[in-house]
Design an enzyme around this catalytic site. Sequence first.
Site, PDB file in Angstrom:
ATOM      1  CD  GLU A 267      -2.865   1.143   2.356  1.00 31.83           C
ATOM      2  OE1 GLU A 267      -3.804   1.872   2.403  1.00 31.83           O
ATOM      3  OE2 GLU A 267      -2.635   0.250   3.449  1.00 31.83           O
TER       4      GLU A 267
ATOM      5  CG  HIS B 241      -4.384  -1.676   0.283  1.00 27.77           C
ATOM      6  ND1 HIS B 241      -5.537  -1.005   0.178  1.00 27.77           N
ATOM      7  CD2 HIS B 241      -4.528  -1.613   1.876  1.00 27.77           C
ATOM      8  CE1 HIS B 241      -6.162  -0.621   1.102  1.00 27.77           C
ATOM      9  NE2 HIS B 241      -5.772  -0.942   2.179  1.00 27.77           N
TER      10      HIS B 241
END
Length: 507
Positions: free
Chosen positions: A356, A381
């Site tokens: 992320e 993510h």
Amino acid sequence: MKRSFSIICSTTALMIVLMFAFVKESRNIPDPYQRELMLQQEASLQVGGRVELTAAEQQLDSHLHKLKEQEMLALDFPPAMHFFRARSHIEKSPVFKLLQKMPKGAVLHIHSSALVSVDWLVMNVTYRPHCYICFTWMGSVQFLFSAQRPFPTWGCSSWSLLEELRASTSDILTFDKSLMQNLTLFTEDPDVAYPNPDVVWERFEQIFIAISGLITYAPVFNDYLYEGLQQLYDDNILYLELRAGLSRTYELDGTIHDREWSLQTYKNITELFQLDHPDFIGLRIIITVHRVLRLSQVKQAVIDAIKMEKQYPEIIAGFDLVGREDGGKPLWYFREALSAPKELKTNFSYFFHAGETDSDGTDVDRNVLDALLLNTTRIGHGFALAHHPVVKELSRKRGVPVEVCPISNQVLKLVSDLRNHPAAVLMAEGHPMVLSSDDPTLFGTTGLSYDFYEAFVGIGGLSANLGTLKELAMNSIRYSSLPPVLKDRATAIWQQKWQKFIMENLP
């Protein structure tokens, strides 16, 4: 999985042969048949590219395609705008309204402190008796339920009873709106309010602290969880996996409940919800701790989580580290602590936040590699995955999906135009993935429809079709931590809802 991987490799090899043939014959007029064949091969690779649609599904798909074309021609194209500016446009969209009705399967990446709408937190929770508020010196707020005025604490010099504050104001509506602004990142001018990731993340973490004082009050915790399940169910979601820190909850008399009380409450409220909604599959928890903790603390947390999983196998799914990756320790730092399952000779699942970040080449960026080396079940993510071809291929080969959270990535300033989201590459390649909403409370949303819209219209573009939506929904069940029997039941329920959705929305 090996068979599907070999098919992908064979398809890729065929494409290379075709491209070589095209280059070889480039002196002549390109062959239209060859061109069409290459386009078909590309289309078959994308997420949903091998999903066979029925006649009715093809009819709805054609309708969706026309609607999407119209929206892409609009002057204000929502995925190209910051979500806070785009939200009102999205809510008017015919595509979005269809997606709201669509059965989405499961949500697999959502945090327990951001489960319900901010409206419910303010209009329901803050109107309850004994709710105190403190306006901190940092410009944020904190809440606490107490039988008497709380003592001053660090950052909170004085506490005010919300009931008295409301009684003293002449404009309660404006007052309540100001409370909402303190519990969400939503703002009319996000670029000015959040000029860089550091500013938005600081505000992000302040809001979690503010919400915590409300939802860790035991009577609220029960209602909050039920309301969270209801809001997801209303958005046509039948199962969720919740990342939860299992914070201790408190009573008005000062009693503090431990983690076991919280787990039992999760179990009880879920069962109560299922009595009212028999087609809801349930809830499982991914236990979390913050990545700023010491190595010894994380190791103990993993050991504790393993013990809880043995005691509550039906509700504990695994473990994750949370908090901003760019501001915390990388996964590799915790490798010794995270080896606890091997030391204890037990199977235990990880669901790591990884990648992320847009800091290419850093230790944090390499979390996507280390997550796989540590045998993560899914990648939270995975924004950085497109920069790591070896890791991306390993993820595909192992069938480890990426939990894509489009709105979260945009609001937290990883990408401004969602058409440029790295997941566009993953989607075009048919990489294993699921869609999730991460922290809907903080983004001014509920459920999963907004993220589906951004992914379907923005990330997927005109190439994404009904097959894409269908596979993403099925993936959410396929890649869940549910045991096989419950996966089969969830799939059967979803298929029934899907068929109903198709027939009720034909043009």
